[in-house]
Design an enzyme around this catalytic site. Sequence first.
Site, PDB file in Angstrom:
ATOM      1  N   SER A   1       0.834  -1.202   0.000  1.00 47.47           N
ATOM      2  CA  SER A   1       0.000   0.000   0.000  1.00 47.47           C
ATOM      3  C   SER A   1       0.870   1.254   0.000  1.00 47.47           C
ATOM      4  CB  SER A   1      -0.896   0.025   1.232  1.00 47.47           C
ATOM      5  OG  SER A   1      -1.697  -1.119   1.273  1.00 47.47           O
TER       6      SER A   1
HETATM    7  N1  SAH Z   1      -0.948  -4.379   3.509  1.00 49.49           N
HETATM    8  C1  SAH Z   1       0.018  -5.125   2.760  1.00 49.49           C
HETATM    9  C2  SAH Z   1      -0.476  -5.765   1.479  1.00 49.49           C
HETATM   10  C3  SAH Z   1      -1.599  -5.086   0.747  1.00 49.49           C
HETATM   11  S1  SAH Z   1      -2.070  -5.930  -0.729  1.00 49.49           S
HETATM   12  C4  SAH Z   1       1.191  -4.252   2.432  1.00 49.49           C
HETATM   13  O1  SAH Z   1       1.045  -3.026   2.362  1.00 49.49           O
HETATM   14  O2  SAH Z   1       2.273  -4.781   2.230  1.00 49.49           O
HETATM   15  C5  SAH Z   1      -3.310  -7.013  -0.086  1.00 49.49           C
HETATM   16  C6  SAH Z   1      -2.773  -8.334   0.336  1.00 49.49           C
HETATM   17  O3  SAH Z   1      -3.896  -9.129   0.728  1.00 49.49           O
HETATM   18  C7  SAH Z   1      -2.062  -9.117  -0.761  1.00 49.49           C
HETATM   19  O4  SAH Z   1      -0.795  -9.481  -0.314  1.00 49.49           O
HETATM   20  C8  SAH Z   1      -2.949 -10.332  -0.990  1.00 49.49           C
HETATM   21  O5  SAH Z   1      -2.215 -11.483  -1.331  1.00 49.49           O
HETATM   22  C9  SAH Z   1      -3.641 -10.465   0.346  1.00 49.49           C
HETATM   23  N2  SAH Z   1      -4.918 -11.182   0.350  1.00 49.49           N
HETATM   24  C10 SAH Z   1      -5.954 -11.064  -0.507  1.00 49.49           C
HETATM   25  N3  SAH Z   1      -6.959 -11.901  -0.173  1.00 49.49           N
HETATM   26  C11 SAH Z   1      -6.547 -12.561   0.950  1.00 49.49           C
HETATM   27  C12 SAH Z   1      -7.139 -13.556   1.781  1.00 49.49           C
HETATM   28  N4  SAH Z   1      -8.357 -14.070   1.534  1.00 49.49           N
HETATM   29  N5  SAH Z   1      -6.447 -13.989   2.855  1.00 49.49           N
HETATM   30  C13 SAH Z   1      -5.207 -13.502   3.125  1.00 49.49           C
HETATM   31  N6  SAH Z   1      -4.581 -12.585   2.363  1.00 49.49           N
HETATM   32  C14 SAH Z   1      -5.253 -12.103   1.292  1.00 49.49           C
END
Ligand code: SAH
Length: 298
Positions: A133
């Site tokens: 993000s």
């Molecule tokens: N907040 C984090 C990542 C944001 S992107 C950062 O800033 O680094 C959103 C993340 O959610 C991604 O890594 C994606 O793989 C994860 N994601 C999406 N659906 C998910 C689920 N059902 N369970 C766990 N993770 C999930």
Amino acid sequence: MRNSVVAYSFRHFPPLMHRSVPLFCLQRCLNRHPLPSPSTLLFKTSSSSSSCALLNPFNFTGNSLFRKMERYWSGSSVNKNKGMVEHLQRYGVIQSKKVAEVMETVDRALFVPDGSSAYEDSPMSIGFNATISAPHMHATCLQLLEKHLQPGMHALDVGSGTGYLTACFALMVGPQGRAIGVEHIPELVAMSLKNVEKSAAAPLLKDGSLALHVGDGREGWPEFAPYDAIHVGAAAPEIPKPLIEQLKPGGRLVIPVGNIFQELKVVDKNEDGSVTVRTETSVRYVPLTSRESQLRGY
Ligand code: SAH
């Protein structure tokens, strides 16, 4: 000036923007960094979103207004973590000393892919159709959760991706607390562990108060429930019930909700177990979905 903002923000213009960024602050920012004419903005918007769409239609995690404003300072002298934090303070996104401190302590460069411009206020691809993000979204969520991230408290970071926010949570709740990240892509969990090991939060990973797990975050992580703070880093079609169940009375969940048009929801669990939901701002996150759907490109 107002026309310019409307011209490019349009449906993504955060209706409740003033809650996170007072209007005077926004005005100040716009005064300092005058926006180009509406036509230029529209051109910029369409060209940037189409190039994004080619790679990943959800290749951003942020609030559209900040995303555009950022273009006017990313290319300047913001090349250090502290500089990034100072900018976010100046813009009114970071409002407290504690959030500034934790974002200064956790160097964002350790969490972005090698060669990326770590301190730009922009989301970045981290592979697997996911993004880290934008700094302003990390800051916004830390601000919203600050009171629920006191030493000794329990925090859950769903969709922990790079591990950046989990590391911030861990430093805020300290060794007596718990910061749990849940991410459904095993390769991202492995990468996030390496990132955290290089960061100021490494001792907390070692002592077990910070942990990063592979799992479906829609189910939460019951082992350390109830949580004082839950953050979801991906947009859910609706608020998953297990997350509300795993929230402590007095606790707070921050979660983007929606599909194409999304809102950052702040869910407070009252002492009697009822919940109050309000909208903080409009945002754009990758979806909270199944691993298969994500790897397929949604
Ligand atoms: N907040 C984090 C990542 C944001 S992107 C950062 O800033 O680094 C959103 C993340 O959610 C991604 O890594 C994606 O793989 C994860 N994601 C999406 N659906 C998910 C689920 N059902 N369970 C766990 N993770 C999930």
